[in-house]
Design a protein around this motif. Structure first.
Motif, PDB file in Angstrom:
ATOM      1  N   PRO A   1       6.410   3.783  18.497  1.00 59.29           N
ATOM      2  CA  PRO A   1       5.718   4.934  17.892  1.00 59.29           C
ATOM      3  C   PRO A   1       6.118   6.243  18.575  1.00 59.29           C
ATOM      4  O   PRO A   1       6.421   6.277  19.768  1.00 59.29           O
ATOM      5  CB  PRO A   1       4.234   4.616  18.120  1.00 59.29           C
TER       6      PRO A   1
ATOM      7  N   VAL B   1       6.120   8.858  12.263  1.00 59.57           N
ATOM      8  CA  VAL B   1       5.183   8.261  13.216  1.00 59.57           C
ATOM      9  C   VAL B   1       5.857   7.171  14.048  1.00 59.57           C
ATOM     10  O   VAL B   1       5.259   6.678  15.014  1.00 59.57           O
ATOM     11  CB  VAL B   1       3.956   7.675  12.478  1.00 59.57           C
TER      12      VAL B   1
ATOM     13  N   GLY C   1       2.698   8.950  16.096  1.00 62.51           N
ATOM     14  CA  GLY C   1       2.334   7.566  15.813  1.00 62.51           C
ATOM     15  C   GLY C   1       1.214   7.073  16.699  1.00 62.51           C
ATOM     16  O   GLY C   1       0.279   6.381  16.229  1.00 62.51           O
TER      17      GLY C   1
ATOM     18  N   GLY D   1       0.971   2.550   7.905  1.00 62.72           N
ATOM     19  CA  GLY D   1       1.705   2.512   9.174  1.00 62.72           C
ATOM     20  C   GLY D   1       2.541   1.260   9.320  1.00 62.72           C
ATOM     21  O   GLY D   1       3.666   1.301   9.832  1.00 62.72           O
TER      22      GLY D   1
END
Length: 341
Positions: A49, A182, A53, A86
């Motif tokens: 990430p 992210v 993120g 995500g």
């Protein structure tokens, strides 16, 4: 009181730097050398990430705790929707690099003081377009590259100016944050690419003008102020061995001795004939002479300690001589640059 937080920050920074260096050494052992071609497989793409993120992950965890605490179905729905987005971003970001083929293009030689430009060709072979791909060498990066499906694009990276010599392109980094930013996927490359840096041209007529003072009173008296017919004014590219220092002592102007009848014979540029003792200055003078002789379409030869290039002319002969000057007593070394990986 303030010294303790500063020392703590330094220790944390030092610990992070050691961990990072250990990780880079481990990666280099896994992918020691790529040669002239590299293909990005699953085993050499890393993903983590980004700061955004980690922020999103924290927000999702807080939302999950709030959803559990209040038993709110809509909050659960929004939380798992964001988590699903995500999760899909992991796949798309990793997939944006997977299967790319990368090879270096020849790097055009430059003169000392000029910035070389590295070029890497990215080839898409899986039939899907790629977006926002970055290629970095140290702290130097290209503009984000987009590759059409089944096509290719070139990444151009301007490197720092370095002294004369022969250099190897340092370790390269390919990364992407597509599509959401992210997550960042990246891979390390060790592609072969040679960078030739020629000497910076220096006009030997100006640089050597002060070396004629020792002949100022030798044979200067009782001679005509006008040079003989076989002596002409100095032109850039004339070998220093033909400069008549006595004439310079009288008139302050450089003249050279030409062959009888004004016929231009082959020029010889000799490293040992130059009076200046500094190696780099001598090579810079020879570089200027080679360029001027080429511009005047003259034939010339080059003598260096341990090497002799027979007289010739044309772009190929010019490049051959310039490469000999760049490689003179220079072993290939990694290009020095600041680390920005």
């Amino acid at each position: 009181m303030r010294a303790q937080p500063l020392n703590r920050r330094r220790r944390l920074r030092g610990t992070w730097q050691r961990l990072r260096d250990d990780a880079i050494r481990w990666i280099n052992r896994r992918h020691a050398h790529d040669g002239e071609h590299a293909r990005l497989g699953r085993d050499r793409i890393y993903i983590l990430p980004t700061r955004a993120g980690y922020t999103l992950l924290g927000i999702i965890l807080i939302m999950l705790l709030g959803s559990i605490n209040y038993a709110n179905n809509m909050a659960f729905l929004l939380t798992f929707l964001l988590a699903g987005i995500g999760h899909n971003a992991i796949w798309y970001t990793h997939r944006n690099l997977l299967g790319l083929e990368i090879r270096p293009l020849p790097i055009d030689p430059v003169f000392a003081g000029s910035a070389p430009e590295a070029q890497l060709r990215l080839h898409e072979t899986d039939g899907r377009g790629r977006e926002a791909i970055n290629v970095r060498v140290g702290a130097h990066a290209c503009e984000p590259v987009a590759i059409p499906a089944g096509g290719r694009s070139d990444a151009r990276i301007v490197l720092p100016a370095v002294p004369r010599g022969v250099y190897r392109l340092p370790r390269q980094r390919v990364d992407t944050r597509f599509p959401l930013g992210v997550l960042e996927a990246w891979s390390w490359l060790n592609l072969d690419a040679e960078i030739l840096v020629y000497p910076s041209p220096v006009d030997p007529g100006r640089a050597l003008a002060g070396h004629g003072d020792g002949d100022e009173d030798t044979g200067a008296r009782g001679q005509s102020e006008e040079p003989p017919d076989h002596i002409r004014p100095y032109r850039p590219g004339d070998p220093p061995g033909r400069i008549i220092w006595k004439a310079y002592a009288r008139s302050g102007k450089l003249h050279v001795r030409e062959s009888p009848g004004g016929v231009q014979d082959d020029l010889w540029f000799d490293y040992d004939a130059l009076p200046h003792g500094d190696t780099e200055t001598r090579l810079s003078m020879l570089c200027h002479q080679v360029l001027e002789a080429h511009a005047q379409e003259r034939a010339w030869g080059l003598r260096l300690p341990g090497q002799r290039i027979d007289p010739g002319q044309g772009p190929e002969h010019r490049d051959h001589c310039l490469q000999a000057l760049a490689r003179f007593r220079a072993a290939p070394a990694p290009l020095p640059l600041e680390d920005g990986a």
